[in-house]
Design a protein around this motif. Structure first.
Motif: not given
Length: 535
Positions: A25-29, A31-45, A147-155
Motif C-alpha cells: 500500500w506504500e507503493k503506487w500501483r 490499476t489499483v490507483a485508478l479506483t482511488q481517485h475521488e472525482d471518478v467512479v469506475v464501474d468495471r475493470i 506519498e503512500p495512498g496518493v493515487p497520482g494523476s490520470y489523463a
C-alpha cells in the motif's frame, strides 16, 4: 445518454501492480490507483492478463474491492505466447475486441495503456485508433513525491484529433499546403476545379486505391499524376518510382512485354529477361495514360495485377509480385467503351472508385490569367529573365484568350506553348502588342483544321441525319440553325463543351446555366441525341 458507466480495459502490470503484505500500500500501483481517485467512479475493470498470473490478479481484485467496493473487476485471460511479439499481441487483442460485447450507448470505455509491455501498449493504441476499442486512451502517472495512498494523476486521450484546436489547425494548414502543391501554387479561381483538387488531396493521402483521371488532351492529367506522386513521396507514403506510359504507344505483342515484362526466349527478339513497367513501379505509382487504348488481353492481365498484386510475365510460368498504386488517365468515355465491348466492365468497375474529370481550358476561363502568370514565372526561373506583358498587350491577349474565337483545342498545352512563344520573342522581357498580334494569327492558323469545313453548315446533308421526309419539312431558318448546331456538336468532345460554345453569351445572364440540358432539349425537338451525332 448522460451518466454512462465507466469501464476500464487494461492489462495487469506484472511489476507495477505487484506487491506483498501491507508494504504494497506504500507503493503506487496503477490499476489499483485508478479506483482511488475521488472525482471518478469506475464501474468495471476488464483486467486482462496473460500466462500464470492468477495470484496477482486475485490480489489486485481484492485490493480494488477494499478501496472501491462499487467497482467490479472482471479477470480476462488473453492467450499470448510472447508479449513482445507484435503479431501475436495484435492478433490476441483483435480476437478479444471482436467478441467483447461493447455497449457504447450505455458505457464509456477507457483503454489503460500504462501497464503491459511496450508492444501491448502500441497495439492497444492502434486498436483504439481504429475503433476496435470504441473509447479513449487512459494514461496514469505516479505522484510527483512519494506519498503512500496518493493515487497520482490520470489523463484521457481522445484520438479524434479534430477536437484539439491546435492540432486541427496544423492538419488544416497541411491540407491547404497539399492542395496548393497539387496546383503548383497557381491561385486557380474555378470553384469546381478547386473543390475537385481538395478532394483529390484528401483521397491521395488516405487511399491506395486506383484513381481515374478523365478529361480532354492537354487538361493536365499527366501533370496532376506527377504532383500526386510527389505529394505522396513527401508524406513517405510511397518508396518506389513514378512510372508513366501512354497506352496509345503500346501495340501488339510489345504491349504485354512493356507492361508485364517477359522472360528470355518468350518470342523472337527476347534475348534477355525484361522486368516490365509494373514491376518497375513496385512500391511506387504507375500512371497509365490513355488506358482506354489498351487491348482486351492486356486489360485482363492488368485487372489481375491490381487485385492480386501478382501477374505472369509474357512467356513465364511463375507469377511475379508488384505492389503499386495505379492512376489511370483517359480522354474517352470508358462507360461508353464498355457498352461497345472495347473496354472490360470488370476493369472499369475496379478503377472507377475515385474518378475525376479534369475540365478543359474552355471550361475554366477564369483560370487562364493565373496560369499565364505561373507560366511566365516558370519561364523566368528557367531562363534567368523575368518576362512581363505591357498592360495594353496583356489586356488584348486576355480578351482574345477568353473569347469564343480562342478554341484551346489542346487546352493547357496550347496555352503553355503560346506563352512560351511570346516570352521567347519578348525583347528586354516585355511582351508587346505586336507580339500578341502575331501570336493571335499563329493560334488561328493552328486551330484552322478544327474549324467548320469549307462550304459552311449549309452544306450539311440533313436528309441523311433526319431522313429525307423530315428534312424537307423544315423551314430554311430551322435547317440552317440545326446544321450549324450539329456542326458544333461534331467538333466538340462533350455535350457540355458544345453547349458552352453555343450559349457562350446568354449563359452569362443565368445564375446557374445548364448548357448541356438546353442543348439536349434542342436536339430532342428534331429527334436527335448526342450519342447519335457522335456515332
Amino acid at each position: 445518454m448522460k451518466n454512462k458507466k465507466i469501464v476500464v480495459i487494461g492489462f495487469v502490470g506484472a511489476q507495477l501492480d505487484s506487491g506483498r503484505g501491507s508494504v504494497r500500500w506504500e507503493k503506487w500501483r496503477p490499476t489499483v490507483a485508478l479506483t482511488q481517485h475521488e472525482d471518478v467512479v469506475v464501474d468495471r475493470i476488464e483486467l486482462l492478463f496473460n500466462g500464470n498470473m492468477h495470484a496477482l490478479v486475485e490480489q489486485v481484485s481484492q485490493d480494488i474491492g477494499a478501496v472501491s467496493p462499487e467497482t467490479v473487476v472482471v479477470p480476462r485471460h488473453v492467450e499470448i505466447g510472447d508479449p513482445w511479439d507484435f503479431e501475436q499481441v495484435y492478433g490476441a487483442l483483435f480476437d478479444f475486441a471482436k467478441t467483447y460485447p461493447f455497449d457504447p450507448d450505455r458505457e464509456e470505455y477507457w483503454v489503460h495503456i500504462t501497464t503491459g509491455t511496450h508492444v501491448v501498449q502500441i497495439c492497444l493504441f492502434l486498436m483504439t485508433e481504429a475503433n476496435y476499442f470504441p473509447g479513449r486512451l487512459l494514461q496514469t502517472s505516479p505522484p510527483r513525491r512519494h506519498e503512500p495512498g496518493v493515487p497520482g494523476s490520470y489523463a484521457l486521450i481522445d484520438l479524434d484529433l479534430s477536437k484539439y484546436d491546435q492540432i486541427a489547425q496544423r492538419f488544416s494548414r497541411e491540407q491547404q499546403e497539399g492542395v496548393a502543391f497539387l496546383k503548383s501554387g497557381i491561385a486557380t479561381r474555378n470553384g469546381r476545379f478547386n473543390g475537385m483538387i481538395e478532394e483529390i488531396e484528401r483521397v491521395a493521402i488516405k487511399s491506395k486505391a486506383p484513381m481515374l483521371l478523365m478529361g480532354p488532351t492537354g487538361a493536365g492529367k499527366s501533370f496532376l499524376a506527377r504532383r500526386l506522386y510527389a505529394l505522396k513521396k513527401a508524406r513517405r507514403q510511397v518508396e518506389g518510382a513514378f512510372v508513366e506510359i501512354n497506352c496509345a504507344t503500346l501495340h501488339g505483342d510489345g504491349a504485354g512485354s512493356t507492361l508485364f515484362g517477359h522472360i528470355k526466349g518468350a518470342f523472337t527478339g527476347a534475348a534477355s529477361d525484361r522486368a516490365g513497367l509494373l514491376r518497375t513501379a513496385n512500391k511506387g505509382l504507375l500512371f497509365l495514360d490513355e488506358i482506354g487504348e489498351l487491348g482486351l488481353d492486356e486489360q485482363a492481365m492488368l485487372l489481375k495485377a491490381i487485385e492480386e498484386k501478382r501477374f505472369l510475365p509474357v512467356g513465364g510460368d511463375h507469377e511475379v509480385h508488384s505492389d503499386f498504386q495505379l492512376i489511370a488517365g483517359t480522354n474517352r468515355d470508358l462507360a461508353r467503351e464498355v457498352a461497345r465491348g472495347r473496354f472490360r466492365d470488370d476493369l472499369f468497375a475496379r478503377i472507377n472508385l475515385w474518378t475525376y474529370e479534369l475540365p478543359g481550358l474552355a471550361e475554366r476561363p477564369e483560370d487562364i490569367e493565373p496560369n499565364i502568370d505561373y507560366l511566365l514565372r516558370e519561364f523566368g526561373a528557367e531562363h534567368g529573365q523575368m518576362v512581363r506583358f505591357n498592360k495594353e498587350a496583356r489586356d488584348r491577349y486576355m480578351r482574345f484568350a477568353m473569347s469564343d474565337a480562342a478554341r484551346w483545342t489542346g487546352n493547357f498545352r496550347d496555352l503553355s506553348a503560346s506563352v512560351m512563344r511570346m516570352a521567347t520573342l519578348a525583347e528586354s522581357g516585355r511582351i508587346t502588342n505586336e507580339i500578341v498580334e502575331a501570336e493571335y494569327g499563329r493560334l488561328k492558323r493552328l486551330w484552322q483544321p478544327f474549324r467548320e469545313p469549307a462550304g459552311g453548315a449549309a452544306d450539311m446533308d440533313l436528309g441523311q441525319l433526319l431522313g429525307a421526309g423530315a428534312a424537307a419539312e423544315l423551314d430554311q431558318f430551322d435547317a440552317l440553325q440545326l446544321a450549324a448546331v450539329v456542326g458544333v456538336c461534331r467538333q466538340s468532345k462533350t455535350l457540355s463543351d458544345a453547349g458552352r460554345r453555343l450559349f457562350a453569351v446568354s449563359r452569362n445572364a443565368k445564375r446557374q446555366p445548364n448548357d448541356a440540358d438546353r442543348l439536349k432539349k434542342y436536339l430532342a425537338r428534331f429527334g436527335l441525341s448526342w450519342d447519335a451525332l457522335q456515332s
